[in-house]
Design a protein around this motif. Structure first.
Motif, mmCIF file in Angstrom:
data_model
loop_
_atom_site.group_PDB
_atom_site.id
_atom_site.type_symbol
_atom_site.label_atom_id
_atom_site.label_comp_id
_atom_site.label_asym_id
_atom_site.label_seq_id
_atom_site.Cartn_x
_atom_site.Cartn_y
_atom_site.Cartn_z
ATOM 1 N N THR A 76 8.483 3.530 -3.244
ATOM 2 C CA THR A 76 7.443 2.783 -3.958
ATOM 3 C C THR A 76 7.876 1.341 -4.149
ATOM 4 O OG1 THR A 76 6.650 4.747 -5.131
ATOM 5 C CG2 THR A 76 6.187 2.610 -6.148
ATOM 6 N N ASP B 95 2.169 -0.257 6.338
ATOM 7 C CA ASP B 95 1.938 -1.108 5.163
ATOM 8 C C ASP B 95 2.578 -2.487 5.325
ATOM 9 O OD1 ASP B 95 2.388 1.711 2.902
ATOM 10 O OD2 ASP B 95 0.570 0.975 3.889
ATOM 11 N N ASN C 172 -6.203 5.460 -3.217
ATOM 12 C CA ASN C 172 -5.220 6.294 -2.508
ATOM 13 C C ASN C 172 -3.805 5.923 -2.953
ATOM 14 O OD1 ASN C 172 -7.304 7.632 -0.983
ATOM 15 N ND2 ASN C 172 -7.456 5.766 0.242
ATOM 16 N N ARG C 173 -2.972 5.419 -2.049
ATOM 17 C CA ARG C 173 -1.582 5.113 -2.397
ATOM 18 C C ARG C 173 -1.428 3.756 -3.102
ATOM 19 N NH1 ARG C 173 1.277 3.847 1.473
ATOM 20 N NH2 ARG C 173 -0.304 3.557 3.080
ATOM 21 N N THR D 239 -7.504 2.181 -8.575
ATOM 22 C CA THR D 239 -6.651 2.971 -7.683
ATOM 23 C C THR D 239 -7.400 3.243 -6.393
ATOM 24 O OG1 THR D 239 -5.544 4.063 -9.531
ATOM 25 C CG2 THR D 239 -5.401 5.135 -7.397
ATOM 26 N N SER E 80 2.629 3.276 -3.252
ATOM 27 C CA SER E 80 3.421 4.499 -3.311
ATOM 28 C C SER E 80 3.572 5.104 -1.926
ATOM 29 C CB SER E 80 2.733 5.519 -4.232
ATOM 30 O OG SER E 80 2.527 4.988 -5.513
ATOM 31 N N ASP E 81 4.664 5.843 -1.731
ATOM 32 C CA ASP E 81 4.873 6.512 -0.443
ATOM 33 C C ASP E 81 4.673 5.525 0.711
ATOM 34 O OD1 ASP E 81 3.201 9.178 1.407
ATOM 35 O OD2 ASP E 81 5.294 8.516 1.447
ATOM 36 N N SER E 82 5.400 4.431 0.697
ATOM 37 C CA SER E 82 5.210 3.348 1.667
ATOM 38 C C SER E 82 5.305 3.852 3.104
ATOM 39 C CB SER E 82 6.261 2.257 1.440
ATOM 40 O OG SER E 82 6.101 1.677 0.165
ATOM 41 N N GLN E 83 4.443 3.322 3.936
ATOM 42 C CA GLN E 83 4.402 3.682 5.350
ATOM 43 C C GLN E 83 4.654 2.442 6.198
ATOM 44 O OE1 GLN E 83 0.564 5.553 5.888
ATOM 45 N NE2 GLN E 83 1.042 7.194 4.444
#
Lengths: 115, 112
Positions: A18, A86, A62-63, A60, A80-83
């Motif tokens: 995150t 991103d 999603n992430r 908000t 959150s839950d970085s991809q």
């Protein structure tokens, strides 16, 4: 005059973790909107999330979520839950009711996502 | 899909030679904007139209002009491009206050 400040020129995050991007703004208006935009390298700028100043509840999507502190004039973006997807430049933007429809952008924060 | 389309994606022009960039939208939005963005910087607003009403930013050089012949199309004319005008030019549209912008993919202008 309104100003938008992003104090972090660059940030990095490990994949799946995150990260929070900071944004502060200055205005005397009471009716306004705040936005976060994402601009991947050589690609189109897209809207990530939108917050209306009158709504106390944090937006908000999603992430992506924001921490909107109206009294402090702070509007941070949490990913959150970085991809890997991103990774981009992120711009905070202010849109006041009195400025004829003009978005005022911060300087941007470049986010690097490490695998 | 409704969208904002900018043509061309890349444009090379000679120093001092007039150039026109185009933007079209299928969103039927009232407001259209032209921004200049230099590398790793925030976009800088040049001008915008609310319907047919033209709004020029105070610090936009006279070298930059714009036309909006109808709701769907907007053009950016650079009368005599200089090396300092090399940049990404972004077109955006909006329904109005609070809705945010929809951006086109941009035109990257190179001046040689």
């Amino acid at each position: 005059a309104q100003t938008v400040t992003q104090s972090q020129p660059e940030m990095s995050v490990q994949e799946a973790e995150t990260v929070t991007l900071s944004c502060t703004y200055d205005t005397s208006e009471s009716d306004y909107y705040l936005f976060w935009y994402k601009q991947p390298p050589s690609r189109q700028m897209i809207l990530v999330i939108r917050q209306e100043a009158y709504k106390q509840q944090n937006a908000t999507e999603n992430r992506f979520s924001v921490n909107f502190q109206k009294a402090a004039k702070s509007f941070s973006l949490k990913i959150s839950d970085s991809q890997l997807g991103d990774a981009a430049m992120y711009f905070c933007a202010f849109h006041g009711s009195g400025n004829t429809g003009k978005l005022i952008f911060g300087q941007g924060t470049t986010l690097q996502v490490k695998p | 899909d409704a969208m904002v389309i900018q043509n061309p994606r890349y444009q090379v022009t000679q120093f001092g030679k007039p150039v026109t960039l185009s933007c079209s939208q299928t969103l039927n939005h009232n407001v259209m904007y032209w921004y200049q963005q230099k590398s790793s910087q925030a976009p800088k607003l040049l001008f915008h139209y609310y319907d047919k009403d033209f709004n020029n930013e105070a610090d936009t050089p006279d070298n930059f002009q714009s036309r909006r012949p109808n709701t769907s199309f907007c053009f950016l004319d650079i009368r005599s491009p200089g090396l300092g005008d090399a940049a990404m030019y972004l077109c955006a549209t909006s329904r109005g206050f609070g809705y945010g912008y929809t951006f086109g993919s941009g035109t990257r202008l190179t001046v040689v």
